[in-house]
Design a protein around this motif. Sequence first.
Motif, PDB file in Angstrom:
ATOM      1  N   ASP A 122      -9.081 -59.710   9.057  1.00  0.00           N
ATOM      2  CA  ASP A 122      -9.469 -58.430   9.675  1.00  0.00           C
ATOM      3  C   ASP A 122      -8.563 -58.053  10.855  1.00  0.00           C
ATOM      4  O   ASP A 122      -8.903 -57.197  11.665  1.00  0.00           O
ATOM      5  CB  ASP A 122     -10.938 -58.441  10.102  1.00  0.00           C
ATOM      6  CG  ASP A 122     -11.266 -59.526  11.124  1.00  0.00           C
ATOM      7  OD1 ASP A 122     -10.416 -60.424  11.364  1.00  0.00           O
ATOM      8  OD2 ASP A 122     -12.375 -59.491  11.672  1.00  0.00           O
TER       9      ASP A 122
ATOM     10  N   LYS B 155      -7.769 -54.262  11.339  1.00  0.00           N
ATOM     11  CA  LYS B 155      -8.961 -53.558  11.830  1.00  0.00           C
ATOM     12  C   LYS B 155      -9.161 -53.845  13.329  1.00  0.00           C
ATOM     13  O   LYS B 155      -9.479 -52.943  14.108  1.00  0.00           O
ATOM     14  CB  LYS B 155     -10.183 -54.014  11.027  1.00  0.00           C
ATOM     15  CG  LYS B 155     -11.355 -53.068  11.094  1.00  0.00           C
ATOM     16  CD  LYS B 155     -12.469 -53.508  10.156  1.00  0.00           C
ATOM     17  CE  LYS B 155     -12.125 -53.144   8.727  1.00  0.00           C
ATOM     18  NZ  LYS B 155     -13.038 -53.652   7.729  1.00  0.00           N
TER      19      LYS B 155
ATOM     20  N   GLU C  91      -6.623 -52.032  15.463  1.00  0.00           N
ATOM     21  CA  GLU C  91      -6.982 -50.609  15.568  1.00  0.00           C
ATOM     22  C   GLU C  91      -8.048 -50.411  16.645  1.00  0.00           C
ATOM     23  O   GLU C  91      -7.993 -49.457  17.424  1.00  0.00           O
ATOM     24  CB  GLU C  91      -7.474 -50.081  14.216  1.00  0.00           C
ATOM     25  CG  GLU C  91      -6.344 -49.910  13.208  1.00  0.00           C
ATOM     26  CD  GLU C  91      -6.832 -49.682  11.777  1.00  0.00           C
ATOM     27  OE1 GLU C  91      -8.065 -49.711  11.522  1.00  0.00           O
ATOM     28  OE2 GLU C  91      -5.952 -49.479  10.904  1.00  0.00           O
TER      29      GLU C  91
END
Length: 188
Positions: free
Chosen positions: A129, A132, A135
């Motif tokens: 991840d 993600k 971000e």
Amino acid sequence: IKLQDIEEMIIKLFDEEAPPNLYFHNSSMVKSISNQVELLSVAENLPEEEYINLKLASVFLLTGYISDYEKPMEASLRLVEEMLPGSGFSQENVEITNKIIMNSFSDHQECLSDNILHDARYDYLGRVDYIKLTEKLLRERTEYDNHTDTKTWIDSLIKQQNDHQFITKTARLLRNVAIEDQIAELQK
């Protein structure tokens, strides 16, 4: 008060008092770092007496972001000094916990506890991840006026991936996604 109680208090502090725009430095990252510290401490045979201070450092590490985004380390250290003595921990616990936190922020390792916290803190670099999470970090930094343009941001993440080394043997073994794969994802 037990370690688990302190951890629950810190998670509650994040969930109830942290600004809503801590998308990255939040309770789920605290849990992630804390869980990694547990795992690595067992695998690397960290002595029990050292584990207590390391676990405390892992839980308090990001707390400073709640009250002082510009100086999170100093705010984390203050919270350790406010909370631990009243929770049955000694002045020695406070001092060692704070030293581990300071070493983590300055990326300085002088003992196994420092190595473990370093690897736990940067575990996300090797996780599935990762994109993600970066971000979320970019979104958080943007809202705190620490944003650079997208190309500079991506370049800094690629540099971090290339430069970063996991220190403990266990963390190197546990890395889920290869550096090359993370960089390829960043470049998309």
